[in-house]
Enzyme design. Structure first.
Site, PDB file in Angstrom:
ATOM      1  CG  ASP A 205      -0.545  -0.068   2.529  1.00  0.00           C
ATOM      2  OD1 ASP A 205       0.661  -0.381   2.719  1.00  0.00           O
ATOM      3  OD2 ASP A 205      -1.337   0.192   3.458  1.00  0.00           O
TER       4      ASP A 205
ATOM      5  N   GLY B 174      -4.556  -5.850  18.046  1.00  0.00           N
ATOM      6  CA  GLY B 174      -3.177  -6.167  17.716  1.00  0.00           C
ATOM      7  C   GLY B 174      -3.008  -7.522  17.056  1.00  0.00           C
TER       8      GLY B 174
ATOM      9  CB  SER C 281      -7.426  -3.381  10.564  1.00  0.00           C
ATOM     10  OG  SER C 281      -7.330  -2.013  10.385  1.00  0.00           O
TER      11      SER C 281
ATOM     12  CG  ASP D  42      -5.158  -1.298   8.103  1.00  0.00           C
ATOM     13  OD1 ASP D  42      -4.967  -2.218   7.288  1.00  0.00           O
ATOM     14  OD2 ASP D  42      -4.402  -1.077   9.077  1.00  0.00           O
TER      15      ASP D  42
HETATM   16  P1  ADP Z   1      -4.405  -3.639  14.919  1.00  0.00           P
HETATM   17  O1  ADP Z   1      -5.004  -2.476  14.230  1.00  0.00           O
HETATM   18  O2  ADP Z   1      -3.676  -4.562  13.996  1.00  0.00           O
HETATM   19  O3  ADP Z   1      -5.367  -4.392  15.762  1.00  0.00           O
HETATM   20  P2  ADP Z   1      -2.867  -1.543  16.162  1.00  0.00           P
HETATM   21  O4  ADP Z   1      -1.636  -1.566  16.989  1.00  0.00           O
HETATM   22  O5  ADP Z   1      -2.848  -0.782  14.911  1.00  0.00           O
HETATM   23  O6  ADP Z   1      -3.286  -3.066  15.915  1.00  0.00           O
HETATM   24  O7  ADP Z   1      -4.084  -0.976  17.021  1.00  0.00           O
HETATM   25  C1  ADP Z   1      -4.374  -1.511  18.293  1.00  0.00           C
HETATM   26  C2  ADP Z   1      -4.717  -0.396  19.249  1.00  0.00           C
HETATM   27  O8  ADP Z   1      -6.042   0.095  18.971  1.00  0.00           O
HETATM   28  C3  ADP Z   1      -4.780  -0.849  20.702  1.00  0.00           C
HETATM   29  O9  ADP Z   1      -3.518  -0.809  21.306  1.00  0.00           O
HETATM   30  C4  ADP Z   1      -5.729   0.184  21.310  1.00  0.00           C
HETATM   31  O10 ADP Z   1      -5.042   1.390  21.595  1.00  0.00           O
HETATM   32  C5  ADP Z   1      -6.700   0.451  20.175  1.00  0.00           C
HETATM   33  N1  ADP Z   1      -7.892  -0.398  20.318  1.00  0.00           N
HETATM   34  C6  ADP Z   1      -8.283  -1.407  19.511  1.00  0.00           C
HETATM   35  N2  ADP Z   1      -9.454  -1.947  19.919  1.00  0.00           N
HETATM   36  C7  ADP Z   1      -9.826  -1.271  21.021  1.00  0.00           C
HETATM   37  C8  ADP Z   1     -10.944  -1.337  21.918  1.00  0.00           C
HETATM   38  N3  ADP Z   1     -11.908  -2.256  21.774  1.00  0.00           N
HETATM   39  N4  ADP Z   1     -10.996  -0.446  22.944  1.00  0.00           N
HETATM   40  C9  ADP Z   1     -10.025   0.472  23.104  1.00  0.00           C
HETATM   41  N5  ADP Z   1      -8.952   0.581  22.296  1.00  0.00           N
HETATM   42  C10 ADP Z   1      -8.837  -0.263  21.275  1.00  0.00           C
HETATM   43 MG    MG Z   2      -3.893  -1.054  13.122  1.00  0.00          MG
END
Ligand code: ADP
Ligand code: MG
Length: 403
Positions: free
Chosen positions: A42, A141, A145, A191
């Site tokens: 991307d 994580g 996404s 994403d």
């Molecule tokens: P991915 O997008 O691959 O899951 P990222 O590191 O980009 O991983 O994003 C994860 C972050 O998004 C978490 O550390 C948190 O800060 C935020 N996050 C995701 N889901 C939630 C949720 N349900 N409640 C609060 N924060 C969230």
């Molecule tokens: Mg992410």
């Protein structure tokens, strides 16, 4: 709307009422995604082919006149209190300063307000005041996404409530900017595009240079197929990890080859490129160039009647080998997930998402899904790895108002 999303929306609404003592104006939802193929292409202005998964973020939102953004999360990661941000401070050119005082998770929400404010002529509606409860079934994580799901749910909600009139394509860039410049994660448009522009039963073929996209039928259920997601539970961190290093290796490669982006290098150019580039930079470049071709080949396959699952599986597995051997963003758990799924009968498998952990996907015959799942779980136990989560997904709808 299926039963699980109906329940999630009702739960989010109820939590909102308990938290803020009022009914929300509505509930908006945005999905996580699986990238079928096209990894790290991307930001190299190449091609990707994601689809939305049934797991999604929901936000219950109420517009107020307090001048304050109040956000509470339903998941443990968000703690128990509501986070408060002064909107006059946030929705301003230097509003990024507000990020410093916020817990990490709340930045994904606040960042969208800041970023919307960069677009709005008169940002009065954005500064009015908002109460938000965030709820998400996207594993955090896991390379699915969860971050863009939050941004896009907030993006569509505030776009509606403040009457901003942005198109889905505009919201893609607004949400990406929130993640890049407010949260500080240098990710591309994959994403947010998948979360905002996907349609049920389809993958989204996206040209990250022109930002043109079109949906491509991905009729898995009709073909008796499923995609298994294997969440390895190995956590990654875009903000600090190797993602930025890989990104700069790609930029270096493009610069040394004298092209605007690696998108401009064809598979036929690779031999010449190898002579010009240091070994490791060449490996990174080779992954991007061959991966772009694999996306185009996948789109060709899916465009033909009754696509051949073995051929698509072969492209997925080749994509994984390219990440493992050339791009260097796989890890032992991921390689084991892919190898054990294929050994148990999957047509093909690959890591999906930025890498260094997260999830793999495997294309399987519906009837083989249990056997593949069991084989992967067994292989992880034998290797002494934590048990993976394995679940099946079908291409689901993109972001929308839900209630
Ligand atoms: P991915 O997008 O691959 O899951 P990222 O590191 O980009 O991983 O994003 C994860 C972050 O998004 C978490 O550390 C948190 O800060 C935020 N996050 C995701 N889901 C939630 C949720 N349900 N409640 C609060 N924060 C969230
Ligand atoms: Mg992410």
């Amino acid at each position: 709307m299926n039963e699980a999303s109906r329940r999630q929306a009702a739960g989010t609404q109820q939590h909102f009422a308990e938290r803020f003592g009022a009914h929300p104006d509505g509930v908006w939802t945005a999905p996580g995604r699986v990238n079928l193929i096209g990894e790290h292409t991307d930001y190299n202005e190449g091609f990707v082919l994601p689809f939305a998964i049934p797991h999604h973020a929901s936000v219950a939102v109420r517009r107020t006149d307090t001048g304050t953004l109040r956000v509470a999360g339903r998941q443990d990661v968000a703690g128990h209190g509501a986070v408060e941000v002064d909107l006059a401070r946030l929705v301003a050119e230097d509003g990024r300063g507000a990020a410093a005082g916020l817990p990490g998770w709340a930045r994904y929400v606040a960042g969208v307000f800041w970023s919307l404010g960069r677009e709005a002529g008169e940002p009065g509606d954005l500064r009015a005041g908002y109460e938000i409860v965030l709820d998400s079934s996207v594993p955090i994580g896991a390379g699915l996404s969860s971050s863009a799901a939050i941004e896009c749910a907030v993006g569509v909600a505030v776009n509606d409530l403040a009457g901003l009139g942005h198109t889905g394509e505009e919201l893609v860039l607004i949400c990406q900017r929130a993640e890049n410049e407010f949260v500080g994660a240098p990710t591309g448009i994959l994403d947010q595009s998948a979360s905002l522009l996907s349609e049920a039963g389809h993958a989204l073929f996206l040209d990250c240079r022109s930002r043109q996209s079109r949906v491509v039928p991905l009729a898995l259920a009709e073909a008796g197929l499923e995609i298994l997601v294997i969440d390895t539970k190995v956590s990654h961190a875009h903000e600090s990890g190797g993602y930025g290093q890989l990104r700069s290796a790609c930029e270096t490669g493009a610069q040394m080859l004298g092209v605007a982006a690696l998108r401009d290098v064809a598979v036929a150019d690779l031999m010449a490129a190898e002579a010009e580039l240091p070994g490791q930079i060449f490996s990174r470049v080779k992954h991007i160039v061959t991966e772009n071709q694999r996306v185009l080949d996948s789109v060709d396959l899916l465009g033909s009647d009754g696509f051949d699952p073995a051929a698509l599986g072969g492209l997925l597995t080749a994509s994984h080998a390219s990440m493992r051997d050339d791009f260097g963003n796989s890890c032992p758990e991921m390689d084991l997930a892919v190898d054990s799924a294929i050994a148990a009968g999957a047509f093909g498998a690959r890591m999906t998402g930025g890498g260094f952990g997260g999830s793999a996907i495997a294309l399987v015959k519906k009837g083989d899904a249990d056997a593949v799942r069991d084989a992967v779980v067994r292989a992880f136990a034998e290797a002494g790895h934590a048990a993976p989560d394995v679940f099946s997904v079908l291409p689901s709808p993109g972001a929308r108002r839900q209630a």
